[in-house]
Design a protein around this motif. Structure first.
Motif, PDB file in Angstrom:
ATOM      1  N   SER A  36      -9.643   0.057  -0.157  1.00  0.00           N
ATOM      2  CA  SER A  36      -8.843   0.009   1.007  1.00  0.00           C
ATOM      3  C   SER A  36      -7.582  -0.986   1.033  1.00  0.00           C
ATOM      4  CB  SER A  36      -9.748  -0.658   2.073  1.00  0.00           C
ATOM      5  OG  SER A  36      -9.216  -1.093   3.384  1.00  0.00           O
TER       6      SER A  36
ATOM      7  N   GLY B  53      -5.137   1.098  -0.918  1.00  0.00           N
ATOM      8  CA  GLY B  53      -4.736   2.462  -0.189  1.00  0.00           C
ATOM      9  C   GLY B  53      -5.166   3.722  -0.696  1.00  0.00           C
TER      10      GLY B  53
ATOM     11  N   ASP C 281      -8.599   6.374  -1.003  1.00  0.00           N
ATOM     12  CA  ASP C 281      -9.824   7.026  -0.057  1.00  0.00           C
ATOM     13  C   ASP C 281     -10.707   7.463  -1.077  1.00  0.00           C
ATOM     14  OD1 ASP C 281      -8.355   8.947  -0.907  1.00  0.00           O
ATOM     15  OD2 ASP C 281      -8.000   9.823   1.252  1.00  0.00           O
TER      16      ASP C 281
ATOM     17  N   ARG D 135       1.259  -2.433  -5.429  1.00  0.00           N
ATOM     18  CA  ARG D 135       1.959  -1.659  -4.528  1.00  0.00           C
ATOM     19  C   ARG D 135       1.034  -0.617  -4.120  1.00  0.00           C
ATOM     20  NH1 ARG D 135       7.043  -1.080  -3.453  1.00  0.00           N
ATOM     21  NH2 ARG D 135       7.720  -1.808  -5.306  1.00  0.00           N
ATOM     22  N   ARG D 136       0.684  -0.600  -2.825  1.00  0.00           N
ATOM     23  CA  ARG D 136      -0.432   0.518  -2.094  1.00  0.00           C
ATOM     24  C   ARG D 136       0.192   1.623  -2.442  1.00  0.00           C
ATOM     25  NH1 ARG D 136      -3.574  -0.522   2.197  1.00  0.00           N
ATOM     26  NH2 ARG D 136      -2.853   1.393   3.033  1.00  0.00           N
ATOM     27  N   THR D 137      -0.763   2.764  -2.182  1.00  0.00           N
ATOM     28  CA  THR D 137      -0.356   4.144  -2.414  1.00  0.00           C
ATOM     29  C   THR D 137       0.961   4.588  -1.142  1.00  0.00           C
ATOM     30  OG1 THR D 137      -2.357   4.945  -0.833  1.00  0.00           O
ATOM     31  CG2 THR D 137      -2.372   5.105  -3.233  1.00  0.00           C
ATOM     32  N   ASP D 138       0.814   3.867  -0.162  1.00  0.00           N
ATOM     33  CA  ASP D 138       1.756   4.369   0.764  1.00  0.00           C
ATOM     34  C   ASP D 138       3.269   3.469   0.420  1.00  0.00           C
ATOM     35  OD1 ASP D 138       1.170   1.661   1.247  1.00  0.00           O
ATOM     36  OD2 ASP D 138       0.309   2.082   3.377  1.00  0.00           O
ATOM     37  N   GLY D 139       3.196   2.832  -0.540  1.00  0.00           N
ATOM     38  CA  GLY D 139       4.502   2.101  -0.961  1.00  0.00           C
ATOM     39  C   GLY D 139       4.543   0.592  -0.553  1.00  0.00           C
ATOM     40  N   VAL D 140       3.549   0.244   0.345  1.00  0.00           N
ATOM     41  CA  VAL D 140       3.734  -1.342   0.782  1.00  0.00           C
ATOM     42  C   VAL D 140       3.130  -2.189  -0.302  1.00  0.00           C
ATOM     43  CG1 VAL D 140       2.688  -2.759   2.610  1.00  0.00           C
ATOM     44  CG2 VAL D 140       3.174  -0.422   3.006  1.00  0.00           C
TER      45      VAL D 140
END
Length: 656
Positions: free
Chosen positions: A172, A175, A177, A221-226
């Motif tokens: 989580s 990022g 699943d 870095r998360r998978t959403d770029g954050v």
């Protein structure tokens, strides 16, 4: 049921063998209760019964029953009761069959050639103990698995740099699943480049056999770029028989954001408390400027103009504006959010700046300041502005304590002493702030660094200052101590020091050699070249726009001027500039919008940005990377502006 008696389910279709087993167990002195079934169906019915009374400690199972034979019989018993241990009874001495039985879940294997009951008893006890141990192990594994999976932190196992396991919360935080997208990839695929070095250092450390705990911080870095900031605790681990690293990491992104907000709130609260002092510091040079300007104007009124006098006063005015600019620059640096990374700096600079910020207020309150700093140079790691913030908070607290405790005496005899010493033996810097303000109440000393706790009167403190200060110093690897000494309080900052005794030369920005600049100014060909260079000046402050334009025209440049972005675009559509000089904050169209639209027409247009706002002191956003963008803080130094233009002209070969 007597808990010391074994409950045995004997599944045997041969009455003689069943009788023999029971007789041998009785002869061995074993206490037991036995249920006998002649078929698998009967055994299954008994094992499937919900009553606790039907639970058995062990099943003695024949593999040649009327309704079932072979190792599949074991599997069907297991389907009915996965808990109960099974001992296989067979008339065949077959090692391959014994191995197959154990593979299908039997705890032991016996042939029916029983020499006595002790062998059966030993086998039963072994099967029961083994089953209980396996069950306890499974339950323990399940408990820990659930603890790991439901933990609020990221928990992962690294085999070298490869991710071998990550829990649900880790997926989580990062990022993901699907764990299959993470297992087997390199940890460096998730880390930001700035965190690669520290991660590699610890991976190598554990690979060399380090068995202790390590704590460090990384950015992922998360998978959403954050980007997320993780506080990691690591320890040695074994995974599939090989050395590995177990990491437990907490996502502190929001925590750090809140901490930065608290630091900024504390800074602004301090600045608000010091508004009167800042106003006084600004009024001093303003007073000099006003008087110098009035005396110059008076000479004109009396028709007694002295060029030397006028030049002297104008230089005085220029010097006083630089003094004001320095105050503004200091406030700008102090008040801006702390985004920079830690770096080495000289802590005595922070002491000097902090004292300068509060000295006037203390003087107005009748409080003397005594500052003693070590002559041994050193450096500490952190942010200079944050150490200054901590010291300003301590000094203002001391001032307030003296004012409150000396109210009846007009603050007479109030004293704040600041000492900075270098402990060369232990490589520590100690900065102490002592006052004679009556000290800290004994019941408050243990609470003094708690958030929102204050000993000041209602409305006179946020209760954030010391709490934020504690966090800043702790983040720099140090600590703050609070105690009472003499007739007042003492707050001492202790920080690890490096480069002790080494004089660090200050880093100064590169500048154009004065002699070469003078040659450039006096070179007739280059002065004539300026007529071919058009500079556009844009500022909504009309007086500033006109002064800059007149100065540049006097230097020989062609100048276009506008007091808003829309007019500037219109003029540029007729006569395109070679250099754009613009303010950032303007009505209707701000400087950033103007730069973007001008760069749409000419991507290589060099830009000089003027700004008087602290938030605009960095590079403007989204202006492109193709051509230079220089930033100058107001009030402008026109000579410095001219020097920057000269650099651009020479570097870009403009006007040739």
């Amino acid at each position: 049921m007597n808990e010391n008696r074994f409950r045995i389910l004997l599944v045997e279709d041969n009455p003689g063998d069943a009788f023999l087993v029971q007789t041998l167990l009785e002869e061995a002195g074993e206490t037991f209760d036995i249920e006998h079934r002649t078929s698998l169906a009967g055994a299954m019915e008994l094992l499937s019964a919900p009553s606790q009374e039907k639970w058995f400690d062990v099943v003695l199972l024949d593999l040649t029953l009327p309704d079932s034979s072979g190792v599949q019989t074991i599997s069907r018993i297991r389907d009915a009761d996965r808990r109960v241990p099974i001992v296989v009874l067979t008339g065949h001495k077959d090692e391959e069959l014994a191995f197959d039985a154990l593979q299908h879940g039997a705890e032991d294997y016996l042939t029916k050639e029983f020499p006595d009951g002790r062998m059966i008893r030993r086998s039963i006890r072994y099967a029961i103990e083994r089953s209980r141990s396996e069950q306890a192990l499974k339950e323990s594994e399940e408990r820990y698995r659930k603890l790991v999976e439901l933990a609020p932190e990221l928990i992962a196992v690294l085999s070298g740099e490869t991710i071998s396991y990550v829990n649900r919360q880790g997926l989580s935080i990062l990022g993901f699943d699907d764990p299959d997208r993470v297992i087997g990839i390199s940890i460096f695929d998730l880390l930001l480049p700035d965190s690669h070095e520290i991660a590699q250092e610890h991976i190598d450390r554990y690979a060399r056999g380090y068995n202790g705990r390590a704590d460090f911080v990384v950015l992922c870095r998360r998978t959403d770029g954050v980007s997320v900031e993780l506080e990691v605790s690591a320890m040695a681990f074994t995974h599939e028989g090989a050395p590995a690293m177990l990491i437990v990491a907490e996502d502190v992104t929001e925590k750090r954001k809140i901490e930065r907000q608290l630091v900024q709130t504390s800074k602004l609260a301090t600045l608000g408390e010091m508004a009167a002092s800042v106003a006084h510091e600004m009024n001093q040079p303003l007073n000099v400027i006003r008087m110098a300007a009035d005396t110059c104007a008076l000479q004109y009124e009396m028709d007694q103009v002295s060029p030397a006098f006028q030049c002297e006063k104008l230089e005085l005015i220029s010097g006083q504006t630089e003094r004001m600019a320095e105050i503004i620059r200091h406030l700008r640096v102090y008040s801006r959010p702390d985004e920079d990374d830690f770096e080495l700096f000289e802590p005595m600079q922070a002491v000097e700046r902090a004292v300068n910020m509060v000295e006037h207020d203390c003087h107005l309150a009748g409080i003397a300041m005594d500052v003693v700093v070590s002559d041994i140079p050193c450096q500490v790691s952190g942010r200079l502005v944050q150490l200054e913030q901590v010291l300003v908070n301590m000094l203002t607290n001391s001032r307030d304590a003296i004012v409150e405790s000396h109210e009846d005496f007009g603050n007479a005899g109030g004293l704040i002493r600041v000492t900075a010493t270098v402990d060369t033996e232990n490589e520590l810097l100690r900065i102490a702030v002592n006052d004679n303000g009556g000290g800290i109440p004994q019941d408050a000393i243990d609470l003094i660094f708690h958030p929102f706790f204050t000993t000041k009167d209602v409305g006179k403190g946020t209760g954030l200052g010391l709490s934020v200060s504690y966090g800043i110093i702790e983040g720099m690897g140090g600590e703050i101590e609070a105690r009472n000494e003499g007739d007042g309080a003492c707050f001492e900052i202790i920080l690890p020091a490096v480069n002790i005794g080494q004089t660090i030369e200050p880093v100064t920005p590169d500048d154009i050699d004065a002699a070469s600049r003078q040659r450039y100014h006096s070179d007739p060909d280059k002065v004539a070249r300026r007529r071919n260079i058009r500079i556009m000046v844009v500022d909504d402050e009309i007086d500033a726009m006109e002064i800059i334009s007149a100065y540049l025209e006097g230097q020989g440049y062609a100048v276009s001027a506008a007091n808003d972005g829309a007019d500037a675009l219109a003029i540029a559509g007729v006569i395109a500039p070679d250099i754009l000089i613009t303010d950032i904050r303007m009505p209707q169209m701000d400087g950033n919008q103007l730069i973007r639209q001008m760069r749409d027409r000419n991507p290589m247009l060099p830009v000089i940005v003027m700004t008087g706002h602290p938030g605009d002191a960095e590079m403007p956003h989204d202006t492109g990377d193709d051509a230079p963008v220089m930033v100058m803080a107001k009030p402008l130094d026109l000579k410095e502006l001219h020097a920057i233009i000269d650099e651009l002209v020479q570097a870009l070969d403009l006007g040739g």
